[in-house]
Design a protein around this motif. Structure first.
Motif, PDB file in Angstrom:
ATOM      1  N   PHE A 149       0.835  -1.206   0.000  1.00  0.00           N
ATOM      2  CA  PHE A 149       0.000   0.000   0.000  1.00  0.00           C
ATOM      3  C   PHE A 149       0.871   1.257   0.000  1.00  0.00           C
ATOM      4  O   PHE A 149       0.571   2.227  -0.699  1.00  0.00           O
ATOM      5  CB  PHE A 149      -0.957  -0.015   1.189  1.00  0.00           C
ATOM      6  N   GLU A 150       1.931   1.258   0.780  1.00  0.00           N
ATOM      7  CA  GLU A 150       2.853   2.399   0.821  1.00  0.00           C
ATOM      8  C   GLU A 150       3.479   2.621  -0.565  1.00  0.00           C
ATOM      9  O   GLU A 150       3.545   3.747  -1.048  1.00  0.00           O
ATOM     10  CB  GLU A 150       3.940   2.160   1.873  1.00  0.00           C
ATOM     11  N   THR A 151       3.917   1.549  -1.185  1.00  0.00           N
ATOM     12  CA  THR A 151       4.582   1.632  -2.490  1.00  0.00           C
ATOM     13  C   THR A 151       3.641   2.143  -3.569  1.00  0.00           C
ATOM     14  O   THR A 151       4.012   3.012  -4.370  1.00  0.00           O
ATOM     15  CB  THR A 151       5.149   0.255  -2.888  1.00  0.00           C
ATOM     16  N   LEU A 152       2.417   1.635  -3.603  1.00  0.00           N
ATOM     17  CA  LEU A 152       1.480   2.024  -4.656  1.00  0.00           C
ATOM     18  C   LEU A 152       0.801   3.354  -4.364  1.00  0.00           C
ATOM     19  O   LEU A 152       0.849   4.273  -5.181  1.00  0.00           O
ATOM     20  CB  LEU A 152       0.425   0.934  -4.869  1.00  0.00           C
ATOM     21  N   PHE A 153       0.159   3.478  -3.217  1.00  0.00           N
ATOM     22  CA  PHE A 153      -0.685   4.648  -2.952  1.00  0.00           C
ATOM     23  C   PHE A 153       0.096   5.888  -2.541  1.00  0.00           C
ATOM     24  O   PHE A 153      -0.300   7.005  -2.879  1.00  0.00           O
ATOM     25  CB  PHE A 153      -1.741   4.318  -1.893  1.00  0.00           C
ATOM     26  N   ASN A 154       1.183   5.728  -1.807  1.00  0.00           N
ATOM     27  CA  ASN A 154       1.914   6.900  -1.310  1.00  0.00           C
ATOM     28  C   ASN A 154       3.137   7.245  -2.151  1.00  0.00           C
ATOM     29  O   ASN A 154       3.385   8.407  -2.434  1.00  0.00           O
ATOM     30  CB  ASN A 154       2.308   6.703   0.149  1.00  0.00           C
ATOM     31  N   ASP A 200       5.017   4.230  -6.989  1.00  0.00           N
ATOM     32  CA  ASP A 200       6.077   3.521  -7.692  1.00  0.00           C
ATOM     33  C   ASP A 200       5.466   2.260  -8.302  1.00  0.00           C
ATOM     34  O   ASP A 200       5.454   1.188  -7.698  1.00  0.00           O
ATOM     35  CB  ASP A 200       7.211   3.173  -6.728  1.00  0.00           C
ATOM     36  N   TYR A 201       4.947   2.402  -9.516  1.00  0.00           N
ATOM     37  CA  TYR A 201       4.199   1.328 -10.161  1.00  0.00           C
ATOM     38  C   TYR A 201       5.078   0.127 -10.499  1.00  0.00           C
ATOM     39  O   TYR A 201       4.637  -1.011 -10.384  1.00  0.00           O
ATOM     40  CB  TYR A 201       3.471   1.854 -11.400  1.00  0.00           C
ATOM     41  N   ASP A 202       6.300   0.383 -10.923  1.00  0.00           N
ATOM     42  CA  ASP A 202       7.206  -0.730 -11.232  1.00  0.00           C
ATOM     43  C   ASP A 202       7.483  -1.562  -9.980  1.00  0.00           C
ATOM     44  O   ASP A 202       7.424  -2.792 -10.017  1.00  0.00           O
ATOM     45  CB  ASP A 202       8.515  -0.215 -11.829  1.00  0.00           C
ATOM     46  N   ALA A 203       7.775  -0.906  -8.875  1.00  0.00           N
ATOM     47  CA  ALA A 203       8.022  -1.625  -7.617  1.00  0.00           C
ATOM     48  C   ALA A 203       6.750  -2.306  -7.128  1.00  0.00           C
ATOM     49  O   ALA A 203       6.798  -3.409  -6.564  1.00  0.00           O
ATOM     50  CB  ALA A 203       8.571  -0.677  -6.559  1.00  0.00           C
ATOM     51  N   ALA A 204       5.602  -1.669  -7.336  1.00  0.00           N
ATOM     52  CA  ALA A 204       4.333  -2.235  -6.860  1.00  0.00           C
ATOM     53  C   ALA A 204       3.992  -3.541  -7.576  1.00  0.00           C
ATOM     54  O   ALA A 204       3.318  -4.404  -6.997  1.00  0.00           O
ATOM     55  CB  ALA A 204       3.205  -1.225  -7.042  1.00  0.00           C
ATOM     56  N   GLU A 205       4.467  -3.717  -8.788  1.00  0.00           N
ATOM     57  CA  GLU A 205       4.183  -4.950  -9.521  1.00  0.00           C
ATOM     58  C   GLU A 205       4.693  -6.187  -8.786  1.00  0.00           C
ATOM     59  O   GLU A 205       4.137  -7.270  -8.939  1.00  0.00           O
ATOM     60  CB  GLU A 205       4.800  -4.893 -10.925  1.00  0.00           C
ATOM     61  N   ARG A 206       5.714  -6.036  -7.974  1.00  0.00           N
ATOM     62  CA  ARG A 206       6.238  -7.200  -7.253  1.00  0.00           C
ATOM     63  C   ARG A 206       5.323  -7.634  -6.109  1.00  0.00           C
ATOM     64  O   ARG A 206       5.446  -8.731  -5.593  1.00  0.00           O
ATOM     65  CB  ARG A 206       7.661  -6.949  -6.771  1.00  0.00           C
ATOM     66  N   PHE A 207       4.375  -6.777  -5.712  1.00  0.00           N
ATOM     67  CA  PHE A 207       3.447  -7.099  -4.634  1.00  0.00           C
ATOM     68  C   PHE A 207       2.122  -7.664  -5.139  1.00  0.00           C
ATOM     69  O   PHE A 207       1.488  -8.454  -4.459  1.00  0.00           O
ATOM     70  CB  PHE A 207       3.158  -5.866  -3.766  1.00  0.00           C
ATOM     71  N   ASP A 220      -4.045  -3.981 -13.488  1.00  0.00           N
ATOM     72  CA  ASP A 220      -4.070  -2.759 -14.296  1.00  0.00           C
ATOM     73  C   ASP A 220      -5.211  -1.841 -13.883  1.00  0.00           C
ATOM     74  O   ASP A 220      -5.051  -0.619 -13.866  1.00  0.00           O
ATOM     75  CB  ASP A 220      -4.185  -3.076 -15.785  1.00  0.00           C
ATOM     76  N   GLY A 221      -6.359  -2.417 -13.556  1.00  0.00           N
ATOM     77  CA  GLY A 221      -7.486  -1.608 -13.106  1.00  0.00           C
ATOM     78  C   GLY A 221      -7.146  -0.829 -11.847  1.00  0.00           C
ATOM     79  O   GLY A 221      -7.446   0.367 -11.735  1.00  0.00           O
ATOM     80  N   LEU A 222      -6.511  -1.499 -10.892  1.00  0.00           N
ATOM     81  CA  LEU A 222      -6.110  -0.831  -9.651  1.00  0.00           C
ATOM     82  C   LEU A 222      -5.054   0.233  -9.924  1.00  0.00           C
ATOM     83  O   LEU A 222      -5.168   1.370  -9.456  1.00  0.00           O
ATOM     84  CB  LEU A 222      -5.575  -1.858  -8.652  1.00  0.00           C
ATOM     85  N   PHE A 223      -4.030  -0.111 -10.669  1.00  0.00           N
ATOM     86  CA  PHE A 223      -2.951   0.844 -10.934  1.00  0.00           C
ATOM     87  C   PHE A 223      -3.478   2.061 -11.695  1.00  0.00           C
ATOM     88  O   PHE A 223      -3.069   3.191 -11.425  1.00  0.00           O
ATOM     89  CB  PHE A 223      -1.818   0.177 -11.707  1.00  0.00           C
ATOM     90  N   ASN A 224      -4.382   1.854 -12.637  1.00  0.00           N
ATOM     91  CA  ASN A 224      -4.955   2.976 -13.378  1.00  0.00           C
ATOM     92  C   ASN A 224      -5.806   3.864 -12.491  1.00  0.00           C
ATOM     93  O   ASN A 224      -5.828   5.084 -12.669  1.00  0.00           O
ATOM     94  CB  ASN A 224      -5.749   2.479 -14.579  1.00  0.00           C
ATOM     95  N   LEU A 225      -6.516   3.268 -11.534  1.00  0.00           N
ATOM     96  CA  LEU A 225      -7.271   4.078 -10.576  1.00  0.00           C
ATOM     97  C   LEU A 225      -6.324   4.976  -9.786  1.00  0.00           C
ATOM     98  O   LEU A 225      -6.584   6.167  -9.619  1.00  0.00           O
ATOM     99  CB  LEU A 225      -8.052   3.179  -9.606  1.00  0.00           C
TER     100      LEU A 225
END
Length: 133
Positions: free
Chosen positions: A17-22, A25-32, A49-54
């Motif tokens: 959540f920290e990596t994606l929302f705060n 960092d989409y590339d790093a978030a892909e590992r989660f 992709d739906g979440l990342f695009n949101l």
């Protein structure tokens, strides 16, 4: 198959959540998030992709704060606040996450607008120990 403990899953959820929302960092978030991610939220398009695009569509000021996480087996429930998301009030969320192979594989949520002191019948805040400013 990677097996994680409930404690590891809580730590993974918090870092994800920290990596994606705060950090956004989409590339790093892909590992989660699994590339087979299943999204049950009514307001988010399917898959990772739906979440990342949101998240990409949220204002730069958007922020996630964690208050409490509980875990059992492959599931984590995260009680948190999504603020500055382009709505008049923050959302208080109970995010239910299922892990598989050490990644977030499935998600459900329950969302509610954060109440002010004047709106709270109980007189208690919904998040933490004080009402929003």
């Amino acid at each position: 198959m990677t097996k994680t403990t409930p404690e590891q899953n809580k730590a993974l959820a918090l870092e994800a959540f920290e990596t994606l929302f705060n950090k956004r960092d989409y590339d790093a978030a892909e590992r989660f998030w699994s590339d087979r991610y299943i999204q049950h939220s009514a307001h988010i398009s399917p898959g990772r992709d739906g979440l990342f695009n949101l998240v990409r569509a949220l204002p730069d000021t958007a922020r996630y704060e964690s208050h409490l996480m509980v875990a059992e087996g492959d599931y984590v429930i995260a009680h948190g606040r999504f603020s500055s998301i382009g709505r008049p009030t923050a959302w208080i969320a109970a995010d239910i996450i299922r892990f598989e192979d050490g990644k977030l594989i499935e998600h459900w949520d329950v969302l509610q607008d954060e109440a002010t002191m004047a709106e709270s019948a109980s007189g208690l805040p919904m998040f933490g120990d004080r009402f929003p400013a």
